[in-house]
Design a protein around this motif. Structure first.
Motif, PDB file in Angstrom:
ATOM      1  N   PHE A   1      -0.033  -1.339   2.511  1.00 24.28           N
ATOM      2  CA  PHE A   1      -1.415  -1.282   2.028  1.00 24.28           C
ATOM      3  C   PHE A   1      -1.823  -2.594   1.364  1.00 24.28           C
ATOM      4  N   THR A   2      -0.855  -3.257   0.708  1.00 24.39           N
ATOM      5  CA  THR A   2      -1.154  -4.528   0.036  1.00 24.39           C
ATOM      6  C   THR A   2      -1.034  -5.723   0.972  1.00 24.39           C
ATOM      7  N   GLY A   3      -0.760  -5.470   2.244  1.00 24.10           N
ATOM      8  CA  GLY A   3      -0.716  -6.555   3.213  1.00 24.10           C
ATOM      9  C   GLY A   3       0.664  -7.099   3.518  1.00 24.10           C
ATOM     10  N   CYS A   4       1.708  -6.484   3.003  1.00 29.06           N
ATOM     11  CA  CYS A   4       3.067  -6.951   3.274  1.00 29.06           C
ATOM     12  C   CYS A   4       3.513  -6.525   4.664  1.00 29.06           C
ATOM     13  N   ARG A   5       4.493  -7.266   5.203  1.00 32.98           N
ATOM     14  CA  ARG A   5       5.097  -6.924   6.478  1.00 32.98           C
ATOM     15  C   ARG A   5       6.595  -6.736   6.281  1.00 32.98           C
ATOM     16  N   VAL A   6       7.186  -5.864   7.070  1.00 39.79           N
ATOM     17  CA  VAL A   6       8.602  -5.583   6.901  1.00 39.79           C
ATOM     18  C   VAL A   6       9.455  -6.792   7.242  1.00 39.79           C
ATOM     19  N   ASP A   7       8.955  -7.698   8.108  1.00 39.48           N
ATOM     20  CA  ASP A   7       9.741  -8.861   8.524  1.00 39.48           C
ATOM     21  C   ASP A   7       9.283 -10.161   7.877  1.00 39.48           C
ATOM     22  N   GLN A   8       8.514 -10.069   6.800  1.00 39.12           N
ATOM     23  CA  GLN A   8       8.061 -11.292   6.148  1.00 39.12           C
ATOM     24  C   GLN A   8       9.217 -11.975   5.434  1.00 39.12           C
ATOM     25  N   GLU A   9       9.052 -13.251   5.116  1.00 39.17           N
ATOM     26  CA  GLU A   9      10.130 -14.025   4.513  1.00 39.17           C
ATOM     27  C   GLU A   9      10.103 -14.003   2.994  1.00 39.17           C
ATOM     28  N   SER A  10       8.937 -13.989   2.400  1.00 34.74           N
ATOM     29  CA  SER A  10       8.848 -13.958   0.937  1.00 34.74           C
ATOM     30  C   SER A  10       8.879 -12.527   0.446  1.00 34.74           C
ATOM     31  N   PRO A  11       9.461 -12.287  -0.758  1.00 32.04           N
ATOM     32  CA  PRO A  11       9.562 -10.917  -1.277  1.00 32.04           C
ATOM     33  C   PRO A  11       8.193 -10.261  -1.458  1.00 32.04           C
ATOM     34  N   CYS A  12       8.107  -9.023  -1.054  1.00 33.72           N
ATOM     35  CA  CYS A  12       6.885  -8.239  -1.238  1.00 33.72           C
ATOM     36  C   CYS A  12       6.950  -7.551  -2.602  1.00 33.72           C
ATOM     37  N   ILE A  13       5.951  -7.780  -3.432  1.00 37.09           N
ATOM     38  CA  ILE A  13       5.921  -7.218  -4.783  1.00 37.09           C
ATOM     39  C   ILE A  13       4.988  -6.017  -4.808  1.00 37.09           C
ATOM     40  N   VAL A  14       5.535  -4.895  -5.246  1.00 38.80           N
ATOM     41  CA  VAL A  14       4.755  -3.669  -5.381  1.00 38.80           C
ATOM     42  C   VAL A  14       4.863  -3.197  -6.823  1.00 38.80           C
ATOM     43  N   SER A  15       3.756  -3.192  -7.527  1.00 40.94           N
ATOM     44  CA  SER A  15       3.739  -2.787  -8.944  1.00 40.94           C
ATOM     45  C   SER A  15       4.768  -3.582  -9.751  1.00 40.94           C
ATOM     46  N   SER A  16       4.776  -4.901  -9.556  1.00 40.05           N
ATOM     47  CA  SER A  16       5.624  -5.858 -10.271  1.00 40.05           C
ATOM     48  C   SER A  16       7.098  -5.775  -9.890  1.00 40.05           C
ATOM     49  N   LEU A  17       7.448  -4.982  -8.883  1.00 37.58           N
ATOM     50  CA  LEU A  17       8.840  -4.871  -8.438  1.00 37.58           C
ATOM     51  C   LEU A  17       8.940  -5.236  -6.959  1.00 37.58           C
ATOM     52  N   PRO A  18      10.000  -5.961  -6.576  1.00 35.40           N
ATOM     53  CA  PRO A  18      10.199  -6.238  -5.151  1.00 35.40           C
ATOM     54  C   PRO A  18      10.432  -4.936  -4.389  1.00 35.40           C
ATOM     55  N   ALA A  19       9.703  -4.730  -3.318  1.00 37.55           N
ATOM     56  CA  ALA A  19       9.822  -3.493  -2.552  1.00 37.55           C
ATOM     57  C   ALA A  19      11.238  -3.290  -2.038  1.00 37.55           C
ATOM     58  N   SER A  20      11.908  -4.365  -1.641  1.00 43.94           N
ATOM     59  CA  SER A  20      13.265  -4.252  -1.107  1.00 43.94           C
ATOM     60  C   SER A  20      14.248  -3.753  -2.162  1.00 43.94           C
ATOM     61  N   GLU A  21      14.064  -4.181  -3.420  1.00 41.70           N
ATOM     62  CA  GLU A  21      14.964  -3.717  -4.484  1.00 41.70           C
ATOM     63  C   GLU A  21      14.755  -2.233  -4.773  1.00 41.70           C
ATOM     64  N   VAL A  22      13.521  -1.788  -4.739  1.00 43.46           N
ATOM     65  CA  VAL A  22      13.250  -0.363  -4.943  1.00 43.46           C
ATOM     66  C   VAL A  22      13.895   0.449  -3.821  1.00 43.46           C
ATOM     67  N   ILE A  23      13.804  -0.035  -2.599  1.00 48.94           N
ATOM     68  CA  ILE A  23      14.431   0.652  -1.469  1.00 48.94           C
ATOM     69  C   ILE A  23      15.937   0.689  -1.637  1.00 48.94           C
ATOM     70  N   ASP A  24      16.519  -0.413  -2.085  1.00 47.29           N
ATOM     71  CA  ASP A  24      17.962  -0.471  -2.296  1.00 47.29           C
ATOM     72  C   ASP A  24      18.412   0.562  -3.328  1.00 47.29           C
ATOM     73  N   TRP A  25      17.704   0.619  -4.447  1.00 46.43           N
ATOM     74  CA  TRP A  25      18.050   1.589  -5.495  1.00 46.43           C
ATOM     75  C   TRP A  25      17.862   3.018  -5.006  1.00 46.43           C
ATOM     76  N   ALA A  26      16.803   3.253  -4.265  1.00 51.94           N
ATOM     77  CA  ALA A  26      16.557   4.609  -3.757  1.00 51.94           C
ATOM     78  C   ALA A  26      17.650   5.035  -2.789  1.00 51.94           C
ATOM     79  N   LEU A  27      18.117   4.118  -1.941  1.00 54.60           N
ATOM     80  CA  LEU A  27      19.204   4.455  -1.022  1.00 54.60           C
ATOM     81  C   LEU A  27      20.487   4.756  -1.786  1.00 54.60           C
TER      82      LEU A  27
END
Length: 206
Positions: free
Chosen positions: A41-67
């Motif tokens: 929704f914020t315009g990020c792409r799953v294959d982008q090179e720079s970290p995608c920030i969602v609510s001040s947190l990198p989306a990838s780190e949130v996914i890692d913790w959730a897994l």
């Protein structure tokens, strides 16, 4: 009416509690889907090179913790698998107890009990895999790398999630869940027979 039996109200709350018990184990996967949706929704792409920030947190780190919370680390450890199976077994037992309070008919208890057993015997092992596969593909997740780059940063637990399908069948939770359902079915059937005989004796003694 002031003297109305509270039994229907108790059943209503028991059913709500049972639904909650079924949702809680899959909160990590729901969180991943929510974070990914916000990222898109914020315009990020799953294959982008720079970290995608969602609510001040990198989306990838949130996914890692959730897994991690979803238990994907059981892939590489038999001991962790044993603890994971025990936790799921205890959770299933609590669901059975609440189910007994939520419905009174034997057939309903058996059908819903079978559905609950199927959900907790399969989805906890496959939900992380299915969730990661919604975003990751072979182009992003390569076996020789150290993680799947998702939303601009590597998700270390992604490979463990993708390998959940390779868990040994002989020591997996589905066997435990099946045994517990058989025990539950025997218990509720025996209890229903006992109640029916007691009510029959009560009517015949009047």
């Amino acid at each position: 009416m002031a003297d109305q039996s509270p039994e229907p109200s108790r059943r209503h709350w028991a059913r709500a509690a049972l639904l909650l018990l079924l949702v809680i184990p899959f909160l990590p996967e729901l969180a991943i889907c929510a974070v990914a949706a916000l990222a898109y929704f914020t315009g990020c792409r799953v294959d982008q090179e720079s970290p995608c920030i969602v609510s001040s947190l990198p989306a990838s780190e949130v996914i890692d913790w959730a897994l991690w919370l979803g238990g994907v680390d059981i892939v590489g450890s038999a001991a962790r698998r044993s603890y994971f199976h025990l936790i799921l077994g205890a959770w299933l037992f609590v669901c059975y107890v609440v189910l007994i309070f939520a419905w009174t008919r034997l057939q309903t208890r058996l059908v819903i009990g079978a559905a609950i057993t199927l959900v907790l015997a399969v989805l906890p092992y496959w939900a992380p895999l299915w969730t990661v596969r919604m975003f990751a593909d072979e182009r992003l997740c390569k076996p020789q790398s150290t993680g799947c780059p998702l939303f601009g940063k590597k998700v270390e637990k992604a490979f463990a999630a993708l390998n959940m399908q390779d868990l040994p069948a002989h020591d997996s939770g589905p066997l435990l869940a099946l045994g517990m359902f058989v025990a539950f079915a025997v218990f509720v059937a025996a209890r229903a027979g006992f109640v029916a005989r007691r009510e029959g004796r009560s009517r015949s003694s009047r």
